[in-house]
Design a protein around this motif. Structure first.
Motif, PDB file in Angstrom:
ATOM      1  N   ALA A 145       0.837  -1.208   0.000  1.00  0.00           N
ATOM      2  CA  ALA A 145       0.000   0.000   0.000  1.00  0.00           C
ATOM      3  C   ALA A 145       0.870   1.256   0.000  1.00  0.00           C
ATOM      4  CB  ALA A 145      -0.920  -0.012   1.217  1.00  0.00           C
ATOM      5  N   GLY A 146       1.964   1.212   0.745  1.00  0.00           N
ATOM      6  CA  GLY A 146       2.868   2.364   0.823  1.00  0.00           C
ATOM      7  C   GLY A 146       3.538   2.635  -0.521  1.00  0.00           C
ATOM      8  N   GLU A 147       3.946   1.578  -1.196  1.00  0.00           N
ATOM      9  CA  GLU A 147       4.600   1.744  -2.507  1.00  0.00           C
ATOM     10  C   GLU A 147       3.620   2.302  -3.538  1.00  0.00           C
ATOM     11  OE1 GLU A 147       7.990  -1.778  -2.434  1.00  0.00           O
ATOM     12  OE2 GLU A 147       5.879  -2.312  -2.692  1.00  0.00           O
ATOM     13  N   LYS A 148       2.369   1.819  -3.462  1.00  0.00           N
ATOM     14  CA  LYS A 148       1.346   2.336  -4.396  1.00  0.00           C
ATOM     15  C   LYS A 148       1.150   3.837  -4.148  1.00  0.00           C
ATOM     16  CE  LYS A 148      -1.534  -1.695  -4.738  1.00  0.00           C
ATOM     17  NZ  LYS A 148      -2.397  -2.264  -3.749  1.00  0.00           N
ATOM     18  N   ARG A 149       1.018   4.179  -2.871  1.00  0.00           N
ATOM     19  CA  ARG A 149       0.809   5.576  -2.511  1.00  0.00           C
ATOM     20  C   ARG A 149       1.956   6.452  -3.044  1.00  0.00           C
ATOM     21  NH1 ARG A 149      -2.284   8.261   1.349  1.00  0.00           N
ATOM     22  NH2 ARG A 149      -3.330   6.311   1.780  1.00  0.00           N
ATOM     23  N   GLU A 150       3.166   5.938  -2.906  1.00  0.00           N
ATOM     24  CA  GLU A 150       4.348   6.684  -3.357  1.00  0.00           C
ATOM     25  C   GLU A 150       4.292   6.932  -4.869  1.00  0.00           C
ATOM     26  OE1 GLU A 150       8.760   5.371  -2.882  1.00  0.00           O
ATOM     27  OE2 GLU A 150       7.775   5.315  -0.931  1.00  0.00           O
ATOM     28  N   ARG A 151       3.926   5.874  -5.615  1.00  0.00           N
ATOM     29  CA  ARG A 151       3.842   6.023  -7.074  1.00  0.00           C
ATOM     30  C   ARG A 151       2.768   7.012  -7.480  1.00  0.00           C
ATOM     31  NH1 ARG A 151       5.169   0.887 -10.835  1.00  0.00           N
ATOM     32  NH2 ARG A 151       6.888   0.119  -9.570  1.00  0.00           N
ATOM     33  N   ILE A 152       1.646   6.934  -6.782  1.00  0.00           N
ATOM     34  CA  ILE A 152       0.531   7.823  -7.123  1.00  0.00           C
ATOM     35  C   ILE A 152       0.902   9.278  -6.825  1.00  0.00           C
ATOM     36  CG2 ILE A 152      -1.830   8.453  -6.440  1.00  0.00           C
ATOM     37  CD1 ILE A 152      -2.279   5.361  -6.127  1.00  0.00           C
ATOM     38  N   TYR A 153       1.512   9.499  -5.681  1.00  0.00           N
ATOM     39  CA  TYR A 153       1.928  10.860  -5.335  1.00  0.00           C
ATOM     40  C   TYR A 153       2.902  11.390  -6.389  1.00  0.00           C
ATOM     41  CZ  TYR A 153      -0.004  10.693  -0.559  1.00  0.00           C
ATOM     42  OH  TYR A 153      -0.829  10.625   0.526  1.00  0.00           O
ATOM     43  N   SER A 154       3.855  10.551  -6.771  1.00  0.00           N
ATOM     44  CA  SER A 154       4.870  11.070  -7.703  1.00  0.00           C
ATOM     45  C   SER A 154       4.245  11.360  -9.076  1.00  0.00           C
ATOM     46  CB  SER A 154       6.087  10.140  -7.767  1.00  0.00           C
ATOM     47  OG  SER A 154       6.006   9.283  -8.847  1.00  0.00           O
ATOM     48  N   LEU A 155       3.247  10.556  -9.483  1.00  0.00           N
ATOM     49  CA  LEU A 155       2.592  10.832 -10.769  1.00  0.00           C
ATOM     50  C   LEU A 155       1.721  12.094 -10.670  1.00  0.00           C
ATOM     51  CD1 LEU A 155       2.204   9.942 -13.687  1.00  0.00           C
ATOM     52  CD2 LEU A 155       0.400   8.385 -12.941  1.00  0.00           C
ATOM     53  N   LEU A 156       1.022  12.256  -9.545  1.00  0.00           N
ATOM     54  CA  LEU A 156       0.204  13.471  -9.378  1.00  0.00           C
ATOM     55  C   LEU A 156       1.108  14.709  -9.425  1.00  0.00           C
ATOM     56  CD1 LEU A 156      -2.381  12.426  -6.615  1.00  0.00           C
ATOM     57  CD2 LEU A 156      -2.870  12.992  -8.996  1.00  0.00           C
ATOM     58  N   GLU A 157       2.266  14.608  -8.788  1.00  0.00           N
ATOM     59  CA  GLU A 157       3.204  15.744  -8.838  1.00  0.00           C
ATOM     60  C   GLU A 157       3.660  15.982 -10.270  1.00  0.00           C
ATOM     61  OE1 GLU A 157       6.289  14.816  -6.022  1.00  0.00           O
ATOM     62  OE2 GLU A 157       4.889  15.108  -4.348  1.00  0.00           O
ATOM     63  N   ARG A 158       3.900  14.858 -10.954  1.00  0.00           N
ATOM     64  CA  ARG A 158       4.374  14.929 -12.343  1.00  0.00           C
ATOM     65  C   ARG A 158       3.379  15.677 -13.236  1.00  0.00           C
ATOM     66  NH1 ARG A 158       6.177  15.526 -16.053  1.00  0.00           N
ATOM     67  NH2 ARG A 158       7.419  14.404 -17.558  1.00  0.00           N
ATOM     68  N   VAL A 159       2.074  15.515 -12.946  1.00  0.00           N
ATOM     69  CA  VAL A 159       1.070  16.188 -13.785  1.00  0.00           C
ATOM     70  C   VAL A 159       0.653  17.531 -13.182  1.00  0.00           C
ATOM     71  CG1 VAL A 159       0.201  14.012 -14.742  1.00  0.00           C
ATOM     72  CG2 VAL A 159      -0.961  15.020 -12.775  1.00  0.00           C
ATOM     73  N   GLY A 160       1.440  18.009 -12.221  1.00  0.00           N
ATOM     74  CA  GLY A 160       1.244  19.367 -11.705  1.00  0.00           C
ATOM     75  C   GLY A 160       0.201  19.483 -10.617  1.00  0.00           C
TER      76      GLY A 160
END
Ligand SMILES: Nc1ncnc2c1ncn2[C@@H]1O[C@H](COP(=O)(O)OP(=O)(O)OP(=O)(O)O)[C@@H](O)[C@H]1O
Ligand code: SF4
Ligand SMILES: [Mg+2]
Length: 366
Positions: A145-160
């Motif tokens: 769950a933590g790894e998923k959260r990390e990926r999602i956060y980094s993609l959301l940041e990536r799209v501004g």
């Protein structure tokens, strides 16, 4: 400008040959006894989608863009022709009659769509973190769950969408249209897709946000290694997207591909009279429209009963008598494919009399 990377496989990702989608509409109460109305939404369309490809489909409302796009990603079964996925008939895979060792579920996962109205496709009762965890659960079940959260956060940041931790806890209705569209793009990308069909995905955005969204899609393409089939009724959007993505443009008219080829060629050296009309109507900022609209009639013919011969003959400024009688086949000129008799120097078109401006069109049913 980035160039399309050549495919490393022998087979294209998706290959369409003579694809036809005809819809047989139900007869009305008072039409009993008459033939069913058949809408020829797509007719005789052939092209390939390669790895990391960018293909824009452009044309007037009702010309078949959505139907063709859905066919490419396996959401619409064609009534004729073939659609191959990595060299294997897509619908044989779907029906379980293919000898390819490919699961239909994997095909569906690898072919994603983002719509014009992302609000309607995002579950209003779920927070973004839940909406975006779902594709990761399918494609990366091994992640914690933590790894998923990390990926999602980094993609959301990536799209501004910063701060990501704040956005992740929001519901779709707490986002602007542009933000919803970014989430829809993130969700599609998290499926690790081969192709994303973007059907008028930027049309509802403010003009200033459109370019931003197209740039974002192209930037993320490199990271995720996806191809795009980008649908727009507006040539300037198709032009921006395909030119910046080093891709191609397909110009549709009444279910057929009038012209298909590298964006640079289609824009700078259009061959089909209809592409010339679209090109005339969407000049560069530095250009201005000159002369009269290069088209004879403004009315769009009925796709239930399209003009016989060349479907564009009722509006084509170059139409001659033969265009009312014969149907042109797609012809390859350099890297472009053009469906017009004028591509053949020795065609009888050149000796055929010109059509009178008000000459009545004949239709397929006449
Ligand atoms: N499920 C369906 N049943 C019957 N006819 C359909 C169906 N889907 C599309 N059509 C018809 O097929 C033709 C092509 O429709 P399509 O939605 O593919 O066009 P489009 O180019 O995407 O148009 P727009 O720019 O308005 O979205 C239209 O005449 C439409 O009415
Ligand atoms: S075939 Fe004839 S009507 Fe059709 S686009 Fe060419 S010139 Fe025009
Ligand atoms: Mg559409």
């Amino acid at each position: 400008m980035r160039q399309t990377r050549p495919t490393t496989r022998e087979e294209p990702l998706i290959s369409l040959r003579d694809v036809e989608v005809h819809f047989e509409n139900e007869r009305g109460l008072f039409d009993f006894g008459s033939d069913p109305r058949v809408v020829r939404a797509v007719d005789g369309v052939s092209f390939d989608v390669e790895e990391n490809d960018v293909i824009s489909l452009v044309g007037e409302s009702g010309c078949g863009k959505t139907t063709l796009g859905k066919s490419v990603i396996g959401l619409q079964r064609p009534t004729g022709g073939t659609i191959n996925y990595r060299g294997h008939d897509m619908w044989e895979i779907r029906d379980g009659t293919s000898d390819a060792n490919i699961d239909w579920k994997d095909v569906r996962t690898s072919l994603q769509i983002i719509h014009q109205d992302p609000g309607s496709s995002l579950n209003p009762n779920r927070r973004l973190i839940a909406i975006l965890s779902e594709p990761l659960r399918q494609t990366h079940p091994e992640l914690s769950a933590g790894e998923k959260r990390e990926r999602i956060y980094s993609l959301l940041e990536r799209v501004g969408m910063n701060p990501a931790a704040d956005f992740a806890e929001r519901y779709p209705h707490q986002l602007s249209g542009g933000e919803q569209q970014r989430v829809a793009l993130c969700r599609a990308l998290l499926m690790n897709p081969d192709v994303i069909l973007a059907d008028e995905a930027i049309s509802a955005l403010d003009v200033s946000l459109r370019v931003e969204m197209m740039d974002l899609m192209l930037d993320l393409q490199e990271e995720f290694g996806t191809s795009y089939v980008f649908i727009s009724h507006d040539l300037s959007n198709a032009r921006y997207f395909s030119q910046h993505g080093g891709g191609k443009i397909g110009v549709m008219y009444l279910g057929e591909l009038a012209e298909f080829g590298p964006a640079e060629d289609v824009i700078n050296d259009p061959q089909h009279p209809y592409t010339k009309v679209l090109r005339w109507a969407t000049p560069n900022l530095s250009e201005r429209k000159t002369g009269r609209l290069p088209m004879r009639k403004i009315d769009i013919p009925d796709p239930v009963n399209p003009p016989a011969g060349c479907r564009f003959h009722t509006r084509c400024p170059e139409a001659r008598a033969v265009c009312k009688q014969q149907h042109p086949a797609a012809t390859t000129v350099g890297d472009q494919s053009v469906t017009c008799f004028r591509m053949h120097d020795d065609h009888e078109y050149w000796n055929s009399p010109e059509l009178e401006a008000d000459e009545a069109a004949i239709t397929a049913d006449d």
